[in-house]
Design a protein around this motif. Sequence first.
Motif, PDB file in Angstrom:
ATOM      1  N   ASP B 192       0.814  -1.219   0.000  1.00 34.74           N
ATOM      2  CA  ASP B 192       0.000   0.000   0.000  1.00 34.74           C
ATOM      3  C   ASP B 192       0.844   1.263   0.000  1.00 34.74           C
ATOM      4  OD1 ASP B 192      -1.955  -1.888   0.183  1.00 34.74           O
ATOM      5  OD2 ASP B 192      -2.419  -1.528   2.288  1.00 34.74           O
ATOM      6  N   TYR B 197       3.083   2.345  -5.801  1.00 35.45           N
ATOM      7  CA  TYR B 197       1.971   1.564  -6.361  1.00 35.45           C
ATOM      8  C   TYR B 197       2.169   1.331  -7.861  1.00 35.45           C
ATOM      9  CZ  TYR B 197      -2.898   0.213  -7.290  1.00 35.45           C
ATOM     10  OH  TYR B 197      -4.032  -0.448  -7.675  1.00 35.45           O
ATOM     11  N   ASP B 230      -7.173  -3.839  -3.840  1.00 38.93           N
ATOM     12  CA  ASP B 230      -6.460  -3.438  -2.625  1.00 38.93           C
ATOM     13  C   ASP B 230      -6.511  -1.914  -2.460  1.00 38.93           C
ATOM     14  OD1 ASP B 230      -4.789  -3.326  -0.447  1.00 38.93           O
ATOM     15  OD2 ASP B 230      -3.161  -4.466  -1.342  1.00 38.93           O
ATOM     16  N   PHE B 231      -6.319  -1.200  -3.547  1.00 39.36           N
ATOM     17  CA  PHE B 231      -6.351   0.262  -3.523  1.00 39.36           C
ATOM     18  C   PHE B 231      -7.792   0.780  -3.417  1.00 39.36           C
ATOM     19  CE2 PHE B 231      -5.343   4.281  -6.253  1.00 39.36           C
ATOM     20  CZ  PHE B 231      -5.386   5.085  -5.128  1.00 39.36           C
ATOM     21  N   GLU B 234      -9.308   1.177  -0.046  1.00 40.22           N
ATOM     22  CA  GLU B 234      -8.657   2.162   0.833  1.00 40.22           C
ATOM     23  C   GLU B 234      -8.504   3.488   0.106  1.00 40.22           C
ATOM     24  OE1 GLU B 234      -5.225  -0.444   1.687  1.00 40.22           O
ATOM     25  OE2 GLU B 234      -5.776  -0.218   3.782  1.00 40.22           O
ATOM     26  N   TYR B 240      -4.754   7.447  -1.359  1.00 41.36           N
ATOM     27  CA  TYR B 240      -4.537   6.119  -0.771  1.00 41.36           C
ATOM     28  C   TYR B 240      -4.457   6.333   0.739  1.00 41.36           C
ATOM     29  CZ  TYR B 240      -3.169   1.238  -1.573  1.00 41.36           C
ATOM     30  OH  TYR B 240      -3.152  -0.135  -1.670  1.00 41.36           O
ATOM     31  N   HIS B 244       0.987   3.058   5.534  1.00 39.91           N
ATOM     32  CA  HIS B 244       1.717   2.715   4.311  1.00 39.91           C
ATOM     33  C   HIS B 244       3.073   2.115   4.664  1.00 39.91           C
ATOM     34  CE1 HIS B 244      -1.265   5.158   2.354  1.00 39.91           C
ATOM     35  NE2 HIS B 244      -0.818   6.282   2.860  1.00 39.91           N
ATOM     36  N   LYS B 310      -0.737  -7.599   6.109  1.00 36.08           N
ATOM     37  CA  LYS B 310       0.394  -7.489   5.195  1.00 36.08           C
ATOM     38  C   LYS B 310       1.610  -8.092   5.890  1.00 36.08           C
ATOM     39  CE  LYS B 310      -1.985  -4.981   2.201  1.00 36.08           C
ATOM     40  NZ  LYS B 310      -2.510  -5.597   0.967  1.00 36.08           N
ATOM     41  N   LYS B 328      -3.394  -4.097   9.466  1.00 43.24           N
ATOM     42  CA  LYS B 328      -3.942  -2.800   9.034  1.00 43.24           C
ATOM     43  C   LYS B 328      -5.384  -2.662   9.489  1.00 43.24           C
ATOM     44  CE  LYS B 328      -2.884  -0.510   5.497  1.00 43.24           C
ATOM     45  NZ  LYS B 328      -3.044   0.022   4.118  1.00 43.24           N
TER      46      LYS B 328
END
Lengths: 330, 602
Positions: B192, B197, B230-231, B234, B240, B244, B310, B328
Amino acid sequence: MMKKQLFLTLIFLFPTISLVTAKSNLYVSVLIRENYIVGAKNLPTGLYLWQGDTTWNHIGWKNLPIWSIDTASENPDYMFVAAGNGALRTLDGGQSWKITTDWRVTEVSDVSIHPLDHHLVYIATSYGIWKTTDGGESWRESNNGLNPTFTQTIQCDASSLQRVIAGGEEGLFLSTNQGESWKPTGPLPVPVKDIISNRQTPRLWLAGTEKHGVLISRNQGKTWGTAEGDIQDQTIYKVTIHQNNPKLMAAGGYQTGVFISRDGGQTWKQNKKGLKTLDIHGLAFDPNEKQRLWIGTMGDGVYFSEDFGKSWNYAGLSGALVSDMKFITR
Amino acid sequence: MIKRLLPLTVISVLLMACSPKQNQPKPAHSIYHPPHSAEIAHQYQTRCDSLIDYYASLQNNTYFHIAANLYLRKNLETTFAKLDTLLQNPGGDMFWMYPFVMVSFLGQDLFPPNIRTKMRTLWKTYTPFRGDTENHWAMYYASLYLITQMYPNDPGNTWFNGKTSRENHREAEEYLIHWIELTTSLGQGEFDSPDYYGCFMAPVALLSAFAKDAAMQKRAAMLLDYLVADFAAENLGGFYVGGHSRIYPRQVRNGWETTATAFSWLLFGNTLFRPSGQSLFLAISGYQPPEILYHIANDRSEAYVHKEYKRTRHRMRYSEQRNAPVYKYNYICNDYALGSIQGGLLQPIQQHTWDITWSSDTPRQGYNTLFTLHPYSSADELKMYFTYETDLIVDAIVKSKTTYDSPEKLTGGSPYERAFQHRKSLIVLYDIPPQTRFPHINGFFPKSLSRRETDDSGWIFCQGGQALIAFYPLAPYEWIEKDGYWRYFSSELHNGAVVQTAAQKEFASFEDFKQAVRKLRIITNTSPKPSVLFTTLDQEDLAFTFGEIPSVNGVAVDYNNWKLFDSPFLQATRKSQRMEMHYKELHKILDFNSLTTKTWIN
């Protein structure tokens, strides 16, 4: 596989350079760290060959962090370098290179070719030790008994095909079965940065450590003592022993300048005068000039001394961070 | 400020029994009116076309400009001449490889022989380094896979690394399969990252577009969906959000300047135009995001909690685990997102542990976020991930990551920081030994906050956009004015803060929000370890002590069963290599075990 083995064997039977006119050439590996980041424009990192005075020729990759160099004693064209992206091999004295390892191997810190069998090669990596028995055609992990696996230095025993010593984050490890298993050796579980042995006196070994100076073994690495004096709490990146005079030794590391011993490691004298940077990461006695000691600095290139460190002569590679240096005899 | 009362466990029970139920906020709803399915696809294609046109019309000379023209088959003579110039000075390692490969495929039927020959020769004469990060390797091996597919039978002496086409292709394939399995089992190590990215999306888009092998092509196409999902979950107006693995100092203040926003514009159309070469490659690749991901990225009509698992980047020493877990947690609504990871050292140099990011009408200006951190700087952290010498490693890192050793830095993890979040509330604690290099904490409070009021109750009340923020320091602090923000500074070593957030629409006025927060029970302690008991606006009791498992209403947080993805939109269990996407009647499953997808409408 068979063809490659045969090819390697032929190369060793018929080396390209005549030994009659044997001369030792100085190779250094250079990390130009100023503004260096991966993916940046090409910077002249990698391997250099000394041409005399302050002149150097670059060899091979221009953007490769190389940490160590080794060559086969009987054939100087056969060379390995330990690099950020694996173990690279040349069969033609550096004209062409092959990455012999694959995606499983990264962050290689040191390489050692066995003087008795050039097919047997070990590499020390941040994730453990790998070995090849076919000159780099295939590699396998060799970490049994190694804990932690982070390894920074490795050195074959020139007198025995079975013995090899590695240094990592928590001290020295000895293998007596070609790396199939490892046992701790040495007096302290301290980070070991470099190991060297002398082919002429194979019972004598030196190890440079982090903040614990130099360790010395006089019985082939079975037991170790600590060098005494000002050197004993220093961080030592590199150690070396003169090829023909095992009483002459040198060590250098973080802010140390150069320590020289002329009595086989009993006493060490620190030399800083005349050096712009005191961080030393390369050391080599010159086989061509019996009293000449070369040093590679972290940030100010290469120097040599012919008076045991009393004075230094600048030899070029300005701004370079030297990670290793080695004489290769042709 | 510091109240020393009953033992925390006893207090926790008492709080549960007698928490006041008045002043409960109103639910936060907003209205979502998406376009029709065909319109969503049409708008995406329009954005792709406009991005390609943008790059084609640039007057500069980059592989992105050349790729756009080759794709459009426009200005070919000029393009070949420009390419010829670029070929004279290759550089950038894997950042050179993937654009070069894109251009190679787009122009393979167009190039004149001399260009074709020069391009092939470069793979022998230029020596791209593989690098040392996950994004480096994704770019390197995806490129190597494809270029050796283009030249399948060449000997080792025609390649920079001395390996034959077959050897290179097999190695690249092995790594890519390994990486995808790891990603869909335990998450990414460089997870993330708004800045990096694109470094994953671009090479995977290339694989999806050009891999001949059906399994690899399918794998890459599915991974694109996976990374986009995934993006999407969030995403708040293109930003984003949440914790991170990696973000740069400028971008942590202004999230607009990350490549993630460029992808958000392209994929979801939820922010202003922002070009990036990496998103250009996605546009060229022909990738069509499934409609469900558009809705997941855009529908914030209902607030939701989104959790992810993660992993850390590979650790080479000082850790019993090669990849330590990262937990997360995000609360996301239309007006803001509060997000966090658990703290500690989870990624070298550029970790971002927690923040609140609020929706902005002026996203390009950024500064729509608020957070704190301990500015940890230590060779020990760096040595976990890098092989350099102890005494030289900090200086070596500072050459490229210039703020790493700065006391004012705004990025980075710390072993002396722990965060715990439950819905709209967060507790962050600091237990800093006195001998550490920078014995203080920093906070980022942007001047874009419309309110920043210090209250006699000890709370600091803020408003950013439509987000209401109450921040309760555990120790004395001061404000230091900086360019564009107020630096919250506290040199107390046992420290922390409680953060309570709400949407403006939940309260009749800012004063009402303040009044409600003032009534919340909060008990803090800083000795021997920082510790907090807090009853949230939702009347839930949170208990957290530094170094211990936090609890909600007396129940310990279950990290052992933390899923890879866990939210109303995305579901995946660890090691499953399988993801479920859900949005109202739309559903999609990605199964990397069988390389199959399933899409259905209820």
